[in-house]
Design a protein around this motif. Structure first.
Motif, PDB file in Angstrom:
ATOM      1  N   VAL A   9       0.836  -1.207   0.000  1.00 50.83           N
ATOM      2  CA  VAL A   9       0.000   0.000   0.000  1.00 50.83           C
ATOM      3  C   VAL A   9       0.868   1.253   0.000  1.00 50.83           C
ATOM      4  O   VAL A   9       0.591   2.228  -0.720  1.00 50.83           O
ATOM      5  CB  VAL A   9      -0.936   0.008   1.224  1.00 50.83           C
ATOM      6  CG1 VAL A   9      -1.686   1.334   1.310  1.00 50.83           C
ATOM      7  CG2 VAL A   9      -1.923  -1.148   1.152  1.00 50.83           C
ATOM      8  N   ASN A  10       1.930   1.230   0.793  1.00 52.99           N
ATOM      9  CA  ASN A  10       2.838   2.377   0.858  1.00 52.99           C
ATOM     10  C   ASN A  10       3.495   2.640  -0.502  1.00 52.99           C
ATOM     11  O   ASN A  10       3.628   3.791  -0.929  1.00 52.99           O
ATOM     12  CB  ASN A  10       3.908   2.133   1.920  1.00 52.99           C
ATOM     13  CG  ASN A  10       4.779   3.357   2.137  1.00 52.99           C
ATOM     14  OD1 ASN A  10       4.282   4.455   2.379  1.00 52.99           O
ATOM     15  ND2 ASN A  10       6.086   3.183   2.021  1.00 52.99           N
ATOM     16  N   ALA A  11       3.862   1.559  -1.180  1.00 50.75           N
ATOM     17  CA  ALA A  11       4.477   1.698  -2.508  1.00 50.75           C
ATOM     18  C   ALA A  11       3.471   2.307  -3.486  1.00 50.75           C
ATOM     19  O   ALA A  11       3.826   3.140  -4.339  1.00 50.75           O
ATOM     20  CB  ALA A  11       4.954   0.342  -3.014  1.00 50.75           C
ATOM     21  N   GLY A  12       2.205   1.890  -3.361  1.00 50.74           N
ATOM     22  CA  GLY A  12       1.161   2.449  -4.224  1.00 50.74           C
ATOM     23  C   GLY A  12       0.968   3.944  -3.994  1.00 50.74           C
ATOM     24  O   GLY A  12       0.803   4.713  -4.952  1.00 50.74           O
ATOM     25  N   LEU A  13       1.004   4.344  -2.711  1.00 49.98           N
ATOM     26  CA  LEU A  13       0.862   5.762  -2.391  1.00 49.98           C
ATOM     27  C   LEU A  13       2.041   6.579  -2.913  1.00 49.98           C
ATOM     28  O   LEU A  13       1.865   7.702  -3.408  1.00 49.98           O
ATOM     29  CB  LEU A  13       0.735   5.936  -0.871  1.00 49.98           C
ATOM     30  CG  LEU A  13      -0.563   5.425  -0.238  1.00 49.98           C
ATOM     31  CD1 LEU A  13      -0.486   5.502   1.282  1.00 49.98           C
ATOM     32  CD2 LEU A  13      -1.760   6.231  -0.750  1.00 49.98           C
ATOM     33  N   GLN A  14       3.214   6.016  -2.830  1.00 45.72           N
ATOM     34  CA  GLN A  14       4.401   6.697  -3.339  1.00 45.72           C
ATOM     35  C   GLN A  14       4.323   6.875  -4.862  1.00 45.72           C
ATOM     36  O   GLN A  14       4.709   7.919  -5.405  1.00 45.72           O
ATOM     37  CB  GLN A  14       5.663   5.932  -2.959  1.00 45.72           C
ATOM     38  CG  GLN A  14       5.988   5.991  -1.477  1.00 45.72           C
ATOM     39  CD  GLN A  14       7.253   5.227  -1.111  1.00 45.72           C
ATOM     40  OE1 GLN A  14       7.761   4.435  -1.904  1.00 45.72           O
ATOM     41  NE2 GLN A  14       7.751   5.457   0.085  1.00 45.72           N
TER      42      GLN A  14
END
Length: 201
Positions: free
Chosen positions: A105-110
């Motif tokens: 999820v964090n990678a998607g937000l980045q």
């Protein structure tokens, strides 16, 4: 994204016949037509061109609308991304993700953040290109008109007057009204042309 609409007229009012001498603005009340034949001078108020030339007025509205649309788009996507980031932090605190899920999820937000920055850059470049196109068209239209206008007037120098770039200028040498009237007479409104095109459909 905030964009300031700044329109510059770059050497728009200088004709090829001028020499390297600084223009001498004397205090005689004679008309521009009766100025000394060896150095006939006239000037144009840039602020008046920008506020009264139909081309400038129409394009100013077009660019302002485009700027506002860009800002709205960026703000909307930015707020959506911020809300997703806040929710992600809350979900982390509530232990809703495994470590692997949280990393995904964090990678998607980045990636969304990077995409937003790229979009902002692209839209900004497009807006700048449109502004440059306007400035070029404005300069060309003024130069083209003045070349025709000066065929009979025979001014040695037509200068642009903006702000305090000229400390004194006798109003007898002011041809702003003539230039604005001529420009507006020659200008074919893009807005009117678009309306006629839509009416035919």
């Amino acid at each position: 994204m905030k964009k300031t609409l700044v329109f510059a007229i770059t050497a728009a009012c200088v004709l090829a016949s001028c020499n390297n001498q600084a223009p001498k603005m004397d205090e005689k009340t004679q008309t521009a037509e009766s100025a000394p034949s060896e150095m006939k001078i006239a000037y144009v108020e840039v602020d008046s061109i920008m506020s009264q030339y139909k081309f400038c007025k129409e394009y100013t509205k077009i660019l302002e609308k485009k700027s506002q649309n860009i800002q709205n788009t960026i703000n909307q996507k930015g707020q959506s991304l911020q809300a997703a980031a806040v929710k992600f932090q809350q979900d982390i605190q509530n232990n809703k993700y495994t470590q692997q899920q949280a990393e995904a999820v964090n990678a998607g937000l980045q990636k969304q953040q990077a995409d937003l920055q790229a979009l902002q850059q692209r839209l900004g470049n497009e807006f700048q290109a449109e502004t440059d196109k306007f400035n070029t068209a404005l300069r060309d239209s003024i130069q083209h008109f003045l070349a025709s206008y000066n065929a009979n007037k025979k001014y040695a120098l037509i200068i642009s007057k903006a702000g305090d770039n000229i400390l004194y200028a006798d109003k007898a040498y002011d041809i702003t009204a003539d230039v604005i009237n001529g420009l507006n007479k020659a200008y074919k409104s893009k807005a009117v042309a678009e309306e006629k095109k839509e009416a035919k459909k």
